[in-house]
Design a protein around this motif. Structure first.
Motif, PDB file in Angstrom:
ATOM      1  N   GLN A 145       0.410  -1.186   0.343  1.00 31.84           N
ATOM      2  CA  GLN A 145      -0.213   0.100  -0.211  1.00 31.84           C
ATOM      3  C   GLN A 145       1.072   1.547   0.366  1.00 31.84           C
ATOM      4  O   GLN A 145       0.356   2.667  -0.878  1.00 31.84           O
ATOM      5  CB  GLN A 145      -1.141   0.313   1.819  1.00 31.84           C
ATOM      6  CG  GLN A 145      -1.755  -0.947   1.023  1.00 31.84           C
ATOM      7  CD  GLN A 145      -2.913  -1.260   2.333  1.00 31.84           C
ATOM      8  OE1 GLN A 145      -2.746  -0.414   3.219  1.00 31.84           O
ATOM      9  NE2 GLN A 145      -3.611  -2.152   2.939  1.00 31.84           N
ATOM     10  N   MET A 146       2.358   1.030   0.842  1.00 32.18           N
ATOM     11  CA  MET A 146       2.761   2.598   0.677  1.00 32.18           C
ATOM     12  C   MET A 146       3.434   2.086  -0.529  1.00 32.18           C
ATOM     13  O   MET A 146       3.704   3.502  -0.991  1.00 32.18           O
ATOM     14  CB  MET A 146       4.107   2.139   1.881  1.00 32.18           C
ATOM     15  CG  MET A 146       3.360   2.192   3.126  1.00 32.18           C
ATOM     16  SD  MET A 146       4.984   2.970   4.474  1.00 32.18           S
ATOM     17  CE  MET A 146       3.960   2.890   5.384  1.00 32.18           C
ATOM     18  N   VAL A 147       4.066   1.576  -1.273  1.00 32.20           N
ATOM     19  CA  VAL A 147       4.714   1.898  -2.443  1.00 32.20           C
ATOM     20  C   VAL A 147       3.518   2.773  -2.831  1.00 32.20           C
ATOM     21  O   VAL A 147       4.367   3.066  -4.310  1.00 32.20           O
ATOM     22  CB  VAL A 147       4.800   0.618  -2.585  1.00 32.20           C
ATOM     23  CG1 VAL A 147       5.110  -0.018  -4.209  1.00 32.20           C
ATOM     24  CG2 VAL A 147       6.742  -0.247  -2.189  1.00 32.20           C
ATOM     25  N   THR A 148       2.600   1.431  -3.168  1.00 28.07           N
ATOM     26  CA  THR A 148       1.513   2.297  -4.677  1.00 28.07           C
ATOM     27  C   THR A 148       0.728   3.644  -4.217  1.00 28.07           C
ATOM     28  O   THR A 148       0.991   4.161  -5.310  1.00 28.07           O
ATOM     29  CB  THR A 148       0.297   1.109  -4.145  1.00 28.07           C
ATOM     30  OG1 THR A 148       0.911  -0.004  -4.557  1.00 28.07           O
ATOM     31  CG2 THR A 148      -1.262   1.572  -5.430  1.00 28.07           C
ATOM     32  N   ALA A 149       0.688   3.962  -3.320  1.00 30.72           N
ATOM     33  CA  ALA A 149       0.993   5.349  -3.032  1.00 30.72           C
ATOM     34  C   ALA A 149       2.252   6.555  -3.361  1.00 30.72           C
ATOM     35  O   ALA A 149       1.933   7.298  -3.768  1.00 30.72           O
ATOM     36  CB  ALA A 149       0.813   5.606  -1.395  1.00 30.72           C
ATOM     37  N   ALA A 150       3.014   5.423  -3.156  1.00 28.28           N
ATOM     38  CA  ALA A 150       4.021   6.882  -3.652  1.00 28.28           C
ATOM     39  C   ALA A 150       4.474   6.899  -4.849  1.00 28.28           C
ATOM     40  O   ALA A 150       4.330   8.128  -5.556  1.00 28.28           O
ATOM     41  CB  ALA A 150       5.714   6.289  -2.759  1.00 28.28           C
ATOM     42  N   TRP A 151       4.012   5.581  -5.767  1.00 26.86           N
ATOM     43  CA  TRP A 151       3.932   5.715  -6.992  1.00 26.86           C
ATOM     44  C   TRP A 151       2.284   6.474  -7.762  1.00 26.86           C
ATOM     45  O   TRP A 151       2.792   7.218  -8.772  1.00 26.86           O
ATOM     46  CB  TRP A 151       3.565   4.365  -8.062  1.00 26.86           C
ATOM     47  CG  TRP A 151       4.881   3.250  -7.962  1.00 26.86           C
ATOM     48  CD1 TRP A 151       5.607   2.787  -7.442  1.00 26.86           C
ATOM     49  CD2 TRP A 151       5.872   3.808  -9.075  1.00 26.86           C
ATOM     50  NE1 TRP A 151       6.268   2.149  -6.868  1.00 26.86           N
ATOM     51  CE2 TRP A 151       6.893   2.274  -8.940  1.00 26.86           C
ATOM     52  CE3 TRP A 151       6.276   4.381 -10.176  1.00 26.86           C
ATOM     53  CZ2 TRP A 151       8.076   2.358  -9.289  1.00 26.86           C
ATOM     54  CZ3 TRP A 151       7.313   4.092 -11.110  1.00 26.86           C
ATOM     55  CH2 TRP A 151       8.129   3.201 -10.808  1.00 26.86           C
ATOM     56  N   ALA A 152       1.707   6.381  -7.016  1.00 30.06           N
ATOM     57  CA  ALA A 152       0.205   7.206  -7.297  1.00 30.06           C
ATOM     58  C   ALA A 152       0.387   8.698  -7.027  1.00 30.06           C
ATOM     59  O   ALA A 152       0.244   9.354  -7.872  1.00 30.06           O
ATOM     60  CB  ALA A 152      -0.755   6.820  -6.795  1.00 30.06           C
ATOM     61  N   SER A 153       1.348   9.203  -5.926  1.00 30.41           N
ATOM     62  CA  SER A 153       1.599  10.423  -5.337  1.00 30.41           C
ATOM     63  C   SER A 153       2.823  11.344  -7.222  1.00 30.41           C
ATOM     64  O   SER A 153       2.239  12.356  -7.093  1.00 30.41           O
ATOM     65  CB  SER A 153       1.681  10.497  -3.816  1.00 30.41           C
ATOM     66  OG  SER A 153       3.533  10.300  -4.478  1.00 30.41           O
ATOM     67  N   GLY A 154       3.327  10.072  -7.337  1.00 30.63           N
ATOM     68  CA  GLY A 154       3.868  10.814  -7.676  1.00 30.63           C
ATOM     69  C   GLY A 154       4.166  10.502  -9.137  1.00 30.63           C
ATOM     70  O   GLY A 154       3.903  12.549 -10.022  1.00 30.63           O
ATOM     71  N   CYS A 155       2.729  10.205 -10.238  1.00 30.09           N
ATOM     72  CA  CYS A 155       1.888  10.219 -10.696  1.00 30.09           C
ATOM     73  C   CYS A 155       1.145  11.991 -10.752  1.00 30.09           C
ATOM     74  O   CYS A 155       0.882  12.411 -12.249  1.00 30.09           O
ATOM     75  CB  CYS A 155       1.155   9.347 -11.217  1.00 30.09           C
ATOM     76  SG  CYS A 155       0.059   9.374 -12.911  1.00 30.09           S
TER      77      CYS A 155
END
Length: 315
Positions: A145-155
């Motif tokens: 979840q943390m990694v997904t949130a990091a990629w989504a925030s970057g997008c």
């Protein structure tokens, strides 16, 4: 290159003129950048392979490190290959869509890396300050979840900035004095007074990034407090040494980014601006593998296993 409108024009391409005025730099540029790119590619690929195949490297810290290496491969690949090809072919043009894509991907990956570094600081906080609950807090689902949130925030970050940058009209000349499209250089080509929206996005982004930075600082204040409570000097050193690579990467990433975006940007070429851009876009992806593996015994052991020897363990 352009089709005339009233006071502005519809842009179809830009010219990347970063190193074209200096013959000495042109001669050194291609082999130097190719070696740097190859080093970054091999180093980060090696980390991805090791953290995927070796059973000793399956903790949350190495899962985050694997994602960091993937980001770094993409990050350096956005700018360097295109620049090398342009120099070899003596064609310095980049299409409008190519420039927009380059800015989006660059900001997207930079934002993702920054978010991931914040996540990694929390991982170190949980491991050192709450070791008994670490496996419960940093379980596989939470890490994903943390990694997904990091990629989504970057997008989201990249989308906002590319929209703000290309919402303006460009009045020319359409020469970008960099070796890749970046926001400060492209905005200098905008018609007067049209950069306000993107500047507002930049201010909002820096504000949010500063809040995240305060969270990172708070994590390390708790970490330092916990380390100082350890009785033995060896225990303090061993515990703190797990944070040194992350702290080094954070300092390198933030310093190079701030130095680049707070530097002077003008419509004329500047050796300082070029140097800062190289520092920001090339240095972190190249040095991160070295920083994380140089003093890491588990990484050395995994590499020694692949190479079929134990020489690295004695370094």
């Amino acid at each position: 290159m352009t089709e005339k409108l009233t006071n502005a024009t519809i842009v179809t391409e830009f010219l990347l003129m970063g190193f074209t005025d200096n013959q000495v730099l042109q001669g050194l540029y291609v082999p130097f950048f190719f070696l740097i790119y190859l080093t970054a590619l091999m180093g980060n690929l090696l980390i991805i392979i090791l953290t995927t195949t070796d059973w000793r490297l399956q903790s949350p810290m190495y899962f985050f490190l694997k994602n960091l290496s993937l980001i770094d491969i993409c990050y350096i690949s956005v700018t360097v290959p295109k620049s090398i090809i342009n120099t070899l072919t003596k064609s310095h043009s980049i299409s409008f869509l190519g420039c927009a894509s380059q800015i989006f991907l660059f900001i997207f990956l930079a934002g993702t890396e920054y978010a991931l570094l914040i996540v990694m600081s929390y991982d170190r906080y949980a491991a050192i300050c709450h070791p008994l609950y670490y496996e419960t807090v940093m379980n596989r689902g939470t890490c994903l979840q943390m990694v997904t949130a990091a990629w989504a925030s970057g997008c989201v970050y990249g989308s906002i900035h590319v929209a703000g940058t290309f919402s303006v009209h460009f009045c020319g000349p359409y020469i970008v004095h960099q070796f890749f499209c970046d926001i400060p250089s492209v905005l200098t080509l905008a018609c007067s007074g049209e950069q306000i929206l993107e500047y507002a996005f930049v201010i909002a982004s820096f504000t949010f990034a500063f809040v995240c930075f305060l969270f990172l600082i708070a994590s390390y204040v708790y970490i330092f407090s916990a380390v100082l409570k350890i009785q033995s000097a060896q225990g303090r050193f061993k515990t703190f040494s797990t944070c040194v690579p992350h702290l080094t990467v954070v300092i390198l990433f933030l310093f190079s980014g701030i130095a680049n975006y707070l530097g002077t940007n003008s419509k004329s070429a500047s050796s300082l601006n070029l140097f800062m851009s190289v520092l920001y876009s090339v240095l972190p992806p190249s040095l991160n593998p070295l920083i994380y593996s140089l003093r890491n015994k588990d990484m050395k052991a995994a590499l020694g296993k692949i190479l079929g020897g134990k020489l690295l363990l004695n370094v």
